[in-house]
Design an enzyme around this catalytic site. Structure first.
Site, mmCIF file in Angstrom:
data_model
loop_
_atom_site.group_PDB
_atom_site.id
_atom_site.type_symbol
_atom_site.label_atom_id
_atom_site.label_comp_id
_atom_site.label_asym_id
_atom_site.label_seq_id
_atom_site.Cartn_x
_atom_site.Cartn_y
_atom_site.Cartn_z
ATOM 1 N N CYS A 57 -1.987 -4.683 2.013
ATOM 2 C CA CYS A 57 -1.015 -4.876 0.937
ATOM 3 C C CYS A 57 -0.638 -6.346 0.768
ATOM 4 C CB CYS A 57 0.258 -4.084 1.222
ATOM 5 S SG CYS A 57 0.032 -2.328 1.552
ATOM 6 N N ASP A 89 3.281 0.510 6.637
ATOM 7 C CA ASP A 89 3.623 1.919 6.800
ATOM 8 C C ASP A 89 2.383 2.750 7.102
ATOM 9 O OD1 ASP A 89 6.092 1.025 6.119
ATOM 10 O OD2 ASP A 89 6.412 2.388 4.462
ATOM 11 N N LYS A 132 8.383 -1.717 1.949
ATOM 12 C CA LYS A 132 9.752 -2.196 2.182
ATOM 13 C C LYS A 132 9.926 -3.646 1.756
ATOM 14 C CE LYS A 132 10.151 1.836 3.795
ATOM 15 N NZ LYS A 132 8.729 2.156 3.728
ATOM 16 N N CYS A 202 -1.190 0.693 -1.688
ATOM 17 C CA CYS A 202 -1.768 2.034 -1.862
ATOM 18 C C CYS A 202 -1.917 2.400 -3.332
ATOM 19 C CB CYS A 202 -0.909 3.064 -1.151
ATOM 20 S SG CYS A 202 -0.909 2.876 0.640
ATOM 21 N N SER A 478 6.646 9.617 2.905
ATOM 22 C CA SER A 478 5.850 8.615 2.213
ATOM 23 C C SER A 478 5.760 8.976 0.740
ATOM 24 C CB SER A 478 4.446 8.563 2.814
ATOM 25 O OG SER A 478 3.536 7.907 1.960
#
Length: 562
Positions: A57, A89, A132, A202, A478
């Site tokens: 990410c 995550d 986050k 994602c 999630s």
């Protein structure tokens, strides 16, 4: 060269460092870094770059930071780049490390705030990717209230496996399929090697893309920011334009709290629920609003979702990913349809210095496409999130209702005091159709940190139980989770919430259309159990997790620490 009155006006904080004989020691540090007098005379702009090698990410964000610097210099500012943390995550999911994820939101917000505040920066760009990162950046912007723009790192492209598009959601669910014998180990390994083909967050409308969507709808990023893929060359130009735009914001003195109004939050919630966004939206939007001094509560989400049609066919509950939506105009396509239906506040201000309506008028979108439905012919007449109350959730809980709006689940409680035990039971195929899985002591205080339960939810889905087993937790899910999964149950078990009083076999009813979560026990029976309940000892007594557990608020108020 003498500093002009315009320069000093824009240097509303940095002049404390650069102006006057008494600031000679401070300037000596700036000379040491190669600054010129011309640099010194310009406004100082912070670039919070969340680049990191720990997650796809964020692994690519440096090139966007460099482009933002170019834009800042071109527009007459002096950029200063600094870094902060991230937690992946997807990598930490299902492990004890996942407890650090929500904690990282607070650390990110605090670190950006202290650098920009301590170094007397005049404006701020934050460049981020993972889940986050984004709320952490927005929380810092709201606290600092200096001109600010958010730049998203962009979405990953889907992978290819056996002739079809795949993403990390498919890998998590494949673990459940493998445990049931429906997939071989070689097939699982082959899938994992193809699901994530490169950099970016994602692919589906999971938490990262939900938050990028919400931030664009809030007006805190440039139009189009939410959907441009990470690998797309447009991203570099987008970051450069953000740098240029920020200097215009500084000139106009347009600040985050001028943009982060109640109307802006209502816009963001409307867009996200119309697309079936992540349950984490609730937690994060309440936290950002708290920092901006705006009253946003759980009731707002249910009120807005109940009148907002669900119009996006996007994963995890649909067919398409963010890169698909981008081909047709991105989130602007969604917002145009909602605005035309009277569901958005078109006069809300944005970082462009224009209103939301004005921004949308200049955005090109494709009407004839498969991803976004017409508002008058939606996938469902109501949005993708609901707030549930009852004798097990007096302060509320959050559920993603996409595909389950009219369902009622009733069954015996299968009670677990931590995620690992529940996952192991699923893997052993001890959970059967009709069960209500309860995972408790995973809330903000109890975990601490509200772990996401993607490993468990995906294992349930992978075993074909997604329509027949409900899962209830004081932890989180999630954005890739789907099915009847109810999270953020408040009060949480660690502080004596009713979920702590459940016993194996208690009959629980999750009534989604009725917005109720109840256990078949009388008030007297619950009171008797409460009299015998004792809190569990804390999982951590030192370090950041112990500190977090002492400070954090309820999930119903955003799980904030201040």
């Amino acid at each position: 060269m003498a500093t002009t009155s315009r320069d000093l006006r824009l240097k509303h904080r940095s002049k404390e460092i650069t102006e006057g004989p008494d600031r000679a020691p401070a300037r000596s540090y700036l000379w040491a870094m190669g600054l010129t007098q011309e640099d010194m005379d310009k406004p100082f702009v912070a670039i919070a770059n969340l680049a990191s090698d720990v997650t796809p990410c964020n692994v690519h964000l440096d090139r966007f930071a460099q482009a933002a610097k170019e834009g800042i210099r071109q527009a007459g500012g002096t950029p200063f780049e600094f870094g902060t943390i991230t937690i992946s995550d997807g990598i930490s999911m299902g492990t004890e490390g996942m407890k650090a994820s929500l904690v990282s939101r607070e650390v990110i917000a605090d670190s950006i705030e202290v650098v920009a505040f301590g170094e007397r920066m005049d404006a701020l760009i934050a460049i981020a990717g993972c889940d986050k990162n984004m709320p952490g950046c927005l929380m810092a912007m709201a606290r600092l209230n200096i001109p600010a723009i958010f730049v998203y790192g962009g979405t990953i492209m889907p992978g290819q496996w056996n002739g079809k598009d795949v993403n990390v959601q498919d890998v998590f669910e494949a673990v459940g399929a493998y445990s049931k014998g429906d997939m071989t180990l070689d097939q699982l390994h082959d899938l994992e090697c193809h699901a994530c083909p490169g950099e970016g967050s994602c692919a589906g409308l999971f938490t990262a893309n939900t938050m990028s969507t919400a931030i664009e709808a809030l007006g805190m990023s440039l139009p189009g920011d939410a959907s441009i893929p990470a690998q797309d060359p447009r991203r570099v130009d987008h970051a450069r334009r953000a740098g240029q735009t920020l200097l215009r914001l500084l000139d106009e003195d347009l600040r985050p709290r001028d943009i982060l109004t109640k109307q802006a939050f209502e816009n963001a919630i409307t867009v996200a629920v119309s697309m079936g966004g992540s349950t984490n939206l609730v937690l994060h939007m309440i936290a950002i609003a708290n920092e901006a001094g705006v009253d946003v509560n759980m009731g707002d989400f249910d009120r807005i979702s109940s009148k907002t049609p669900y119009i996006a066919d996007m994963k995890p509950a649909g067919r398409y990913v963010m890169a698909d939506l981008d081909r047709y105009g991105g989130v602007s396509l969604v917002m145009k349809r909602l605005l035309a239906a009277g569901l958005l506040h078109g006069d809300a201000m944005t970082v462009t210095g224009k209103t939301l309506r004005e921004n949308l008028e200049s955005m090109e979108t494709v009407e004839d496409q498969p991803v976004i439905y017409p508002v008058d012919k939606p996938r469902s007449p109501t949005g993708g999130l609901a707030i549930i109350y009852g004798n097990l959730a007096p302060d509320g809980a959050v559920i993603k209702v996409a595909g389950h709006q009219e369902k009622v689940f009733q069954g015996p409680a299968r009670v677990f005091n931590q995620e690992q035990d529940a996952f192991a039971a699923v893997q052993r195929q001890e959970i059967v159709a009709g069960d209500i899985v309860v995972i408790r002591y995973e809330g903000p205080v109890g975990g601490p940190g509200m772990r996401e339960m993607l490993a468990v939810t995906s294992a349930i889905m992978g075993q074909g139980l997604g329509d027949d087993v409900a899962l209830i937790t004081d932890g989180r899910f999630s954005g890739a989770s789907h099915g009847p999964m109810l999270g953020h149950v408040a009060p949480e078990a660690a502080v004596g919430g009713p979920i702590a009083l459940l016993q194996e076999g208690d009959i629980i009813t999750l009534d989604i259309p009725g917005r109720r979560l109840d256990v078949k026990l009388t008030d007297e029976e619950l009171a008797s159990r409460r009299a015998n309940w004792k809190p569990l000892p804390p999982n951590y007594t030192t370090g950041v997790l112990a500190k977090y557990a002492k400070l954090v608020s309820s999930a119903s108020t955003g799980a904030v620490t201040g």
